[in-house]
Scaffold this motif. Structure first.
Motif: not given
Length: 856
Positions: A198-214
């Motif tokens: 998966f690649i999170d290319a949103s400006y907000e980092g929404d996928l990153m946050a949902a995946a529990g990434v710091s």
């Protein structure tokens, strides 16, 4: 051994967060209004694929259940998302591009047509290909200024060519985690996307946050990473040039603050907080006869612009001055000055806000910015000349046709930022540290827009603007685009990268995001092939793939393979040594290595050492030296290029080749009594009465004071006249400038007062600029608008005591006055000469002068 338990993580907070935010509608900068009833009504109106949603961030869409299985899933239709999806597909991977809205390209197709490039030479790979495709449309090699609809057509064609599956109107709802990896993401319309990477290319980092990434939001303190430009910053950029009363009833604090001003304390310099830089819409304007008039938005409240009105009444009109020309008579208008299109302080809830919260913030920005233009064009209290100027502009008819000519996307300059094993900081930008594993370069100014507007000493003051150039292009570490080791193993992050607030302000530019998207796709491909976590991708293999794709990952370009040790400036006829070093970063031995050096026609290039080596082992290097002599240029100074090439065989491949270039100025020396000064990169030349300045520089305006100058030291007294002919000026930017200058000390850029300059620009004629407030930079202007700008043009700047008179002549006989100004800070004696600013930092521009004369 039992399989890991799956977990599901929601991407955003409960919908109640949006309702709570909507209810907090107090008219302060830190709160944001928004009619909850309107939001509730909108939530009930489902927008189907054949319907246009209008000017909205979020809107309900029909159910579209099902499962999509691919090798790579890219979340976010930004420019980074498109390049990531395209490159992954080109690598033979099946790809799903999941897009929040209807449009591809993010801000690159939403009005940001004036590309913030930094050093253009640092842009490579698919990022550079995007600008070349735009150039093809306009009939030139590349285009870094362009129309929004043209950019969107390039993105649309790109994904179609690559065979990328695009899913529009699919908004992330939650993710399913299995054993430290994303198993799948589910969208609001009940589609499930299962992928290996998966690649999170949103400006907000929404996928990153949902995946529990710091991650973090806001500004670190300077102490966090040992920086100097982070946290609270009171500086001169986009700052009030006059003292403006902040109270509803002038002089009465008990009456409350004007809208747009926060009651929060100013804060301490360098102190961290939760605030982020302001958002706005990049507006595409035109003067065409069929332009759309500025709309009066629902909820328009003239009280929101009382602060701007007082600023206008104080004599400052600059809110629309950053209006960059685009092709076909259009512009890209951005925030400029103390009160402009940035809706300062009204976006703090965006990064972690749910979709209802973000929609309310979006609509508040629409109302504010459309209302601002309506106010300037129509309110009878606005001076008539300003209303006439504003009404000379309008929205276009062929851009953003579904939203009345207004951009469909808000400029999210900053939201979440990942905190990974490598955090890019001010130290990277200043070259005091360098990442050993770069995957892209960033080179733009460390640029933060204002974060809040407060009261200081009884007057309104903006806080947070920073505009400081980096030392040069610097590397984006691979570890800054992947989560920290031990966190999500199959996620790469292209936009919400791991960086401090101030470093992110430099790295957040669209060309960089496209490059990180490209790099993320290659890393995903390698991770799938090797069956490893993204944190374990073999960097040398990734580096090799990046270079094969013509990505620029070191500075100077190919510095990791080819490095120059050469002068930046040569004198005609004087010989100098140039060393080129090849470093073998292949994983095998390079054989049959040959180095070559090419120079401009007429130059002498003679090798002093062998230029061939039978073999160079991995990690070893081979260098050759040439003796180089330059010929005299056509002008007293000119820019030339040396080009180095290495060829070799490695890993069974013959004819492997890398190239690198080194820019060198050839200059004839400036003769006494003339002297030189520079506050940016500049080279100077003199040939008799002809003078030339070859330099760059961001600007000569409100806090930025970049120039190269040739001058007579202390030659200006209380009664002095200076004249010069500006023979030519390279149009590096429409707002480049070259001309005459008086200043107490031209070596004191940014600090010396007594500063006045008479300059010509490549477009729109001449300016008389001066430092009225004694800040040490120019912030006041008189204009002589001419189109096209005449070259050659004769300039005359005369001093009588503390009064200066500026005039110009096209024929050298008939003089036209631009105006006269008073400069109380002018010293009894001043430096007098010529100066030039290219108004860009990515390349050097040449200005040529003739017959500089200074007479009492």
């Amino acid at each position: 051994m039992p399989a890991p338990e799956p977990t599901r993580r929601s991407v955003l907070g409960a919908a109640g967060a949006g309702a709570l935010w909507l209810a907090a509608g107090a008219p302060t900068a830190d709160a944001a209004p928004g009619p909850a009833t309107e939001a509730a009504e909108a939530a009930n109106a489902v927008v189907g694929p054949g319907q246009h949603p209008g000017l909205r961030y979020w809107y309900p869409v029909p159910r579209d259940p099902g499962v999509v299985r691919t090798d790579v899933c890219v979340y976010g239709g930004t420019s980074a998302g498109v390049t990531a999806a395209v490159r992954a597909a080109q690598a033979g991977r099946s790809v799903a591009l999941v897009v929040f809205g209807r449009h591809l390209g993010g801000l690159s197709s939403a009005g940001l047509g004036a590309t913030d490039t930094g050093r253009i030479e640092s842009i490579g790979g698919l990022s550079r290909e995007f600008y070349r495709r735009l150039g093809q449309h306009y009939g030139r090699a590349e285009a870094f200024t362009f129309e929004p609809h043209v950019a969107e057509s390039v993105f649309d064609a790109w994904v179609e060519e690559a065979g990328v599956q695009v899913f529009r109107d699919h908004r992330l709802e939650d993710v399913r985690m299995v054993g430290g990896r994303i198993h799948s993401l589910r969208t609001e319309n009940e589609k499930v996307f299962v992928a290996r990477m998966f690649i999170d290319a949103s400006y907000e980092g929404d996928l990153m946050a949902a995946a529990g990434v710091s991650y973090t939001v806001g500004r670190e303190s300077n102490a966090t990473y040992g920086e100097t430009l982070n946290g609270v910053q009171f500086r001169s950029g986009h700052q009030f040039q006059r003292q403006i009363d902040p109270y509803v009833v002038a002089g009465d604090p008990s009456s409350g603050l004007l809208q747009g001003i926060s009651a929060d304390p100013p804060g301490t310099n360098g102190e961290g907080d939760h605030r982020i830089q302001a958002f706005n819409f990049r507006i595409c304007l035109t003067r065409a006869a069929d332009r759309r008039p500025f709309p009066r938005p629902p909820g328009y409240d003239p009280a929101r612009y009382e602060l701007l009105l007082r600023y206008l009444q104080a004599g400052v009109w600059d809110a629309m001055r950053l209006n960059t020309p685009m092709p076909n008579g259009k512009t890209d208008m951005n925030n400029n000055g103390a009160v402009s299109t940035d809706n300062i302080g009204r976006n703090y809830a965006w990064p972690d806000g749910d979709y209802a919260t973000r929609e309310a913030i979006f609509q508040d920005h629409v109302t504010y910015q459309q209302g601002l233009l309506w106010f300037l064009a129509n309110d009878p209290r606005v001076p008539e000349t300003i209303r006439a100027e504003v009404n000379g502009w309008g929205l276009t008819n062929d851009e953003f046709t579904g939203t009345g000519g207004w951009s469909h996307e808000l400029y999210i300059r900053e939201a979440r930022r990942m905190v990974a094993d490598y955090v890019i900081t001010e130290h990277d930008c200043r070259w005091t540290v360098a990442a050993p594993d770069p995957v892209a370069l960033a080179s733009y100014t460390m640029d933060s827009h204002n974060c809040k507007r407060v009261v200081v000493g009884g007057f309104a003051r903006n806080e947070g603007d920073v505009q400081v150039p980096p030392a040069g292009p610097y590397g984006i570490s691979y570890r800054a685009i992947v989560p920290a080791r031990g966190e999500c193993q199959n996620l790469l992050v292209a936009c919400a990268i791991s960086a401090s607030h101030i470093a992110f302000g430099s790295a957040r530019m669209e060309p960089v995001f496209m490059a990180t998207g490209h790099a993320a796709a290659l890393a995903a491909d390698l991770a799938i092939t090797a069956g490893v976590a993204v944190q374990d991708v073999h960097y040398p293999a990734l580096r090799q793939r990046l270079r094969a794709d013509r990505m620029v990952i070191t500075w100077p370009p190919n510095a990791g393979v080819l490095a120059f040790d050469a002068p930046d400036e040569l004198r005609p006829g004087a010989a100098a040594d140039v060393t080129v070093t090849f470093v073998n970063d292949e994983v095998t031995t390079a054989t049959g290595v040959r180095l070559e050096l090419a120079a401009p026609a007429g130059w002498t290039v003679a090798p002093s050492t062998p230029v061939e080596a039978a073999a160079v082992e991995p990690g070893e290097e081979f260098a050759a030296i040439w003796r180089v002599t330059a010929t005299a240029p056509s002008e007293p100074v000119a820019l030339s290029t040396l080009e180095a090439t290495v060829t070799y065989a490695a890993g069974g491949a013959d004819g492997v080749s890398h190239g690198a270039a080194h820019a060198v100025a050839v200059a004839e020396p400036v003769q006494a009594p003339l002297q030189t000064a520079a506050s940016t990169r500049a080279h100077f030349g003199q040939r008799g009465s002809r003078l030339a300045v070859l330099g760059n520089g961001a600007d000569l305006w409100t806090g930025v004071d970049h120039y190269g100058a040739i001058f007579h030291d202390g030659a200006g007294g209380p009664s002095t006249t200076a004249t010069v002919t500006v023979v030519s000026q390279e149009a590096t930017d429409p707002n480049a400038r070259a001309g005459l200058v008086f200043r107490n000390d031209l070596r004191g850029a940014g600090t010396s007062t007594g500063y006045v300059a008479l300059v010509i620009k490549p477009e729109n004629g001449l300016l008389l600029l001066w430092d009225a407030d004694g800040s040490g930079t120019v912030e006041s202007v008189l204009r002589a608008q001419l189109s096209p700008s005449p070259y050659p043009v004769h300039l005359r700047l005369a001093r009588e005591g503390q009064r200066f008179h500026g005039s110009y002549s096209v024929d050298g006989t008939t003089w036209q006055a631009i105006g006269s100004i008073d400069l109380p800070t002018a010293a009894a004696t001043q430096d007098v000469g010529v100066l030039s600013c290219a108004h860009v930092q990515d390349r050097l521009g040449l200005a040529v002068f003739e017959n500089l004369s200074v007479s009492p």
